[in-house]
Design a protein around this motif. Structure first.
Motif, PDB file in Angstrom:
ATOM      1  N   ASP A 176      34.797  37.502  41.769  1.00 50.80           N
ATOM      2  CA  ASP A 176      35.777  36.489  41.532  1.00 50.80           C
ATOM      3  C   ASP A 176      35.509  35.195  40.767  1.00 50.80           C
ATOM      4  O   ASP A 176      34.155  34.718  40.670  1.00 50.80           O
ATOM      5  CB  ASP A 176      36.095  36.167  43.107  1.00 50.80           C
ATOM      6  CG  ASP A 176      36.764  37.051  43.860  1.00 50.80           C
ATOM      7  OD1 ASP A 176      37.428  37.858  43.176  1.00 50.80           O
ATOM      8  OD2 ASP A 176      36.540  37.315  44.941  1.00 50.80           O
ATOM      9  N   CYS A 177      36.519  34.658  40.178  1.00 43.24           N
ATOM     10  CA  CYS A 177      36.250  33.495  39.350  1.00 43.24           C
ATOM     11  C   CYS A 177      36.162  32.339  40.492  1.00 43.24           C
ATOM     12  O   CYS A 177      37.392  32.027  41.114  1.00 43.24           O
ATOM     13  CB  CYS A 177      37.205  33.162  38.326  1.00 43.24           C
ATOM     14  SG  CYS A 177      37.178  31.455  37.784  1.00 43.24           S
ATOM     15  N   ALA A 178      35.187  31.669  40.724  1.00 47.50           N
ATOM     16  CA  ALA A 178      35.055  30.528  41.882  1.00 47.50           C
ATOM     17  C   ALA A 178      35.941  29.566  41.483  1.00 47.50           C
ATOM     18  O   ALA A 178      36.731  29.196  42.611  1.00 47.50           O
ATOM     19  CB  ALA A 178      33.601  30.375  41.673  1.00 47.50           C
ATOM     20  N   TRP A 179      36.329  29.194  40.331  1.00 46.85           N
ATOM     21  CA  TRP A 179      37.111  27.885  39.989  1.00 46.85           C
ATOM     22  C   TRP A 179      38.516  28.583  40.412  1.00 46.85           C
ATOM     23  O   TRP A 179      39.383  27.534  40.767  1.00 46.85           O
ATOM     24  CB  TRP A 179      36.884  27.491  38.866  1.00 46.85           C
ATOM     25  CG  TRP A 179      35.856  26.393  38.913  1.00 46.85           C
ATOM     26  CD1 TRP A 179      34.421  26.625  38.251  1.00 46.85           C
ATOM     27  CD2 TRP A 179      35.833  25.189  39.341  1.00 46.85           C
ATOM     28  NE1 TRP A 179      33.799  25.470  38.595  1.00 46.85           N
ATOM     29  CE2 TRP A 179      34.715  24.635  39.201  1.00 46.85           C
ATOM     30  CE3 TRP A 179      37.060  24.479  40.090  1.00 46.85           C
ATOM     31  CZ2 TRP A 179      34.393  23.339  39.831  1.00 46.85           C
ATOM     32  CZ3 TRP A 179      36.514  23.294  40.407  1.00 46.85           C
ATOM     33  CH2 TRP A 179      35.412  22.486  40.345  1.00 46.85           C
ATOM     34  N   GLN A 180      38.869  29.784  40.164  1.00 44.37           N
ATOM     35  CA  GLN A 180      40.247  30.063  40.425  1.00 44.37           C
ATOM     36  C   GLN A 180      40.378  30.178  41.990  1.00 44.37           C
ATOM     37  O   GLN A 180      41.404  29.602  42.532  1.00 44.37           O
ATOM     38  CB  GLN A 180      40.333  31.641  40.113  1.00 44.37           C
ATOM     39  CG  GLN A 180      41.703  32.308  40.435  1.00 44.37           C
ATOM     40  CD  GLN A 180      42.870  31.694  39.657  1.00 44.37           C
ATOM     41  OE1 GLN A 180      42.770  31.442  38.348  1.00 44.37           O
ATOM     42  NE2 GLN A 180      43.972  30.904  40.364  1.00 44.37           N
ATOM     43  N   LEU A 181      39.261  30.536  42.757  1.00 43.01           N
ATOM     44  CA  LEU A 181      39.448  30.263  44.267  1.00 43.01           C
ATOM     45  C   LEU A 181      39.521  29.070  44.636  1.00 43.01           C
ATOM     46  O   LEU A 181      40.243  28.593  45.746  1.00 43.01           O
ATOM     47  CB  LEU A 181      38.088  31.127  44.927  1.00 43.01           C
ATOM     48  CG  LEU A 181      37.822  32.661  44.632  1.00 43.01           C
ATOM     49  CD1 LEU A 181      36.560  32.953  45.088  1.00 43.01           C
ATOM     50  CD2 LEU A 181      38.889  33.634  45.219  1.00 43.01           C
ATOM     51  N   ILE A 182      38.743  28.234  44.000  1.00 43.89           N
ATOM     52  CA  ILE A 182      38.860  26.821  44.467  1.00 43.89           C
ATOM     53  C   ILE A 182      40.064  26.084  44.070  1.00 43.89           C
ATOM     54  O   ILE A 182      40.752  25.551  45.092  1.00 43.89           O
ATOM     55  CB  ILE A 182      37.546  25.812  43.587  1.00 43.89           C
ATOM     56  CG1 ILE A 182      36.353  26.281  43.995  1.00 43.89           C
ATOM     57  CG2 ILE A 182      37.765  24.535  43.692  1.00 43.89           C
ATOM     58  CD1 ILE A 182      35.197  25.993  43.105  1.00 43.89           C
ATOM     59  N   ASP A 184      43.073  27.812  44.045  1.00 42.81           N
ATOM     60  CA  ASP A 184      43.991  28.336  45.002  1.00 42.81           C
ATOM     61  C   ASP A 184      43.829  27.838  46.323  1.00 42.81           C
ATOM     62  O   ASP A 184      44.890  27.683  46.883  1.00 42.81           O
ATOM     63  CB  ASP A 184      43.796  29.924  45.144  1.00 42.81           C
ATOM     64  CG  ASP A 184      44.024  30.706  43.836  1.00 42.81           C
ATOM     65  OD1 ASP A 184      44.718  30.154  42.935  1.00 42.81           O
ATOM     66  OD2 ASP A 184      43.842  31.959  43.681  1.00 42.81           O
ATOM     67  N   ARG A 185      42.646  27.477  46.709  1.00 48.72           N
ATOM     68  CA  ARG A 185      42.488  27.099  47.971  1.00 48.72           C
ATOM     69  C   ARG A 185      43.015  25.577  48.420  1.00 48.72           C
ATOM     70  O   ARG A 185      43.497  24.952  49.031  1.00 48.72           O
ATOM     71  CB  ARG A 185      41.032  27.121  48.603  1.00 48.72           C
ATOM     72  CG  ARG A 185      40.862  26.447  49.864  1.00 48.72           C
ATOM     73  CD  ARG A 185      39.701  27.137  50.660  1.00 48.72           C
ATOM     74  NE  ARG A 185      38.958  26.469  51.580  1.00 48.72           N
ATOM     75  CZ  ARG A 185      39.682  26.523  52.921  1.00 48.72           C
ATOM     76  NH1 ARG A 185      40.676  27.159  53.197  1.00 48.72           N
ATOM     77  NH2 ARG A 185      39.128  25.490  53.871  1.00 48.72           N
ATOM     78  N   MET A 186      42.604  24.863  47.125  1.00 53.37           N
ATOM     79  CA  MET A 186      42.967  23.407  47.094  1.00 53.37           C
ATOM     80  C   MET A 186      44.403  23.242  46.979  1.00 53.37           C
ATOM     81  O   MET A 186      44.855  22.298  47.869  1.00 53.37           O
ATOM     82  CB  MET A 186      42.210  22.616  45.779  1.00 53.37           C
ATOM     83  CG  MET A 186      40.645  22.460  46.027  1.00 53.37           C
ATOM     84  SD  MET A 186      40.113  21.594  47.447  1.00 53.37           S
ATOM     85  CE  MET A 186      39.639  19.944  46.680  1.00 53.37           C
TER      86      MET A 186
END
Lengths: 224, 150
Positions: A176-182, A184-186
């Protein structure tokens, strides 16, 4: 926890090929939880090694002991009497345990049975994932509880990069792209504005770039 | 030279294979006396170390008998046993004893004939493989000791 995996059994056998009596030392800490070097794994390895050596007409006396932890001097002190007549010690702990044994038993051949992989946790039983990069200065409060240091392949602080495709990293489509996850969560938390704060270059001297690290708590130190 | 009589340890789930052994007895089936049956609460309770221990203590072959897929009393014990057997087979290959000496079989409680067939098949397989290289002096003595029969 520290996640480790066993080395191939033939590699370990090679390290102790000329030893007649060997102590296999398990660790009841992290490597028990990640099923690499606990009491059960230690018994299995000793048993496998005895069988292998018998088949090679080079019998091995293999004894086992599992310490509560190998990374504390008081827990390996109990090995003092056990190691006396062994030719080698095989540690089924992480790299820390191996070094603690080597430091304490200076005249013994101490070898590692595990490859220490990373700091992480289990997702399902039997699967472990890397989650912490040990950078020395946690920034998870700025990134929605998702670590870009270790979960982003580039460890970038202001992501994502151009290699992020449909939420996946260009390094591997399973990552997973960590920054995509970040992001989405933010977004879900209504805190996207926090991502607009530009992060200055990270002080890597607090990580491995500053050399081996040490943590000291003088208030809990016991005076001799 | 007398024919080699292998020693085989059969770890049997009480809800299927162990019950099938009783049935085989009730049916007056004859099967190989070379197997030593160990009752297990579930095939899924087998552990890597126990299998290796059996070989170290002199077994020429080992098998684990559990329920058919989907029939496990504890839902997935047999699936876990199959995975563990595969892992130990790999270890046995690596250390030179040979993974063929270990197997997993599905033996439902209602199939006494299958219990007997599995016992016979495994005995024949191990007989073909010969004594475990760990038992150089004891080339099997099931007949002398009197193997287990139904």
């Amino acid at each position: 926890m520290i996640v480790a995996q066993q080395k191939p059994i033939n590699d370990i056998a090679q390290m102790i090929n000329d030893c007649k009596k060997v102590l296999f030392v398990g660790c009841a800490g992290c490597v028990t939880v990640c099923l690499a070097g606990g009491e059960k794994e230690t018994e299995v390895m000793a048993s496998a090694m005895r069988i292998k050596r018998t088949l090679e007409n080079n019998p091995l006396e293999a004894i086992t002991y599992t310490c509560t932890r190998q990374c504390d001097p008081e827990y390996i002190a109990s090995l003092d009497n056990v190691v006396k007549d062994v030719d080698a010690i095989v540690s089924l702990a992480c790299g820390v345990g191996v070094q603690y044994l080597a430091e304490r038993f200076k005249d013994k051949w101490v070898v590692p049975a595990l490859d220490t992989k990373f700091i992480g946790g289990s997702t399902v039983h039997g699967v472990w994932e890397e989650k912490c990069g040990l950078c020395g200065e946690c920034i998870l409060h700025r990134t929605g509880g998702i670590c870009p240091i270790i979960r982003c392949s580039k460890s970038i602080l202001n992501g994502p990069c151009g290699g992020s495709q449909y939420g996946k990293c260009e390094v591997n489509k399973d990552i997973d792209c960590a920054w995509q996850l970040i992001y989405d969560r933010m977004k879900a938390l209504g805190k996207l504005d926090k991502l607009m704060e530009i992060q200055p270059p990270k002080d890597w001297s607090k990580s491995r770039d500053g050399g081996p690290r040490k943590a000291i708590r003088e208030d809990v130190m016991i005076d001799e | 030279m007398p024919e080699f009589e292998p020693k085989i340890v059969a770890f049997c789930c009480r809800y299927c294979a162990y019950t099938a052994a009783d049935l085989a007895g009730s049916m007056r089936l004859q099967y190989s006396p070379n197997i030593r049956v160990v009752e297990m609460p579930c095939s899924g309770t087998i552990e890597h170390g126990v299998i290796l221990n059996a070989f170290e203590k002199g077994a020429d072959g080992v098998y684990i008998a559990g329920c058919n897929l989907g029939d496990c009393h504890f839902l997935k014990g047999n699936v876990r046993a199959i995975k563990r057997v595969a892992a130990v087979k790999k270890v046995l290959d690596e250390i030179g004893l040979g993974g063929d000496r270990l197997e997993f079989f599905h033996v439902p409680a209602s199939e006494g004939t299958k219990f007997a067939k599995v016992a016979n098949d495994m005995t024949e397989r191990i007989r073909q493989l010969g004594p475990s290289p760990l038992n150089k002096s004891a080339a099997g003595n099931a007949k002398k000791e009197g193997g287990q029969t139904a």
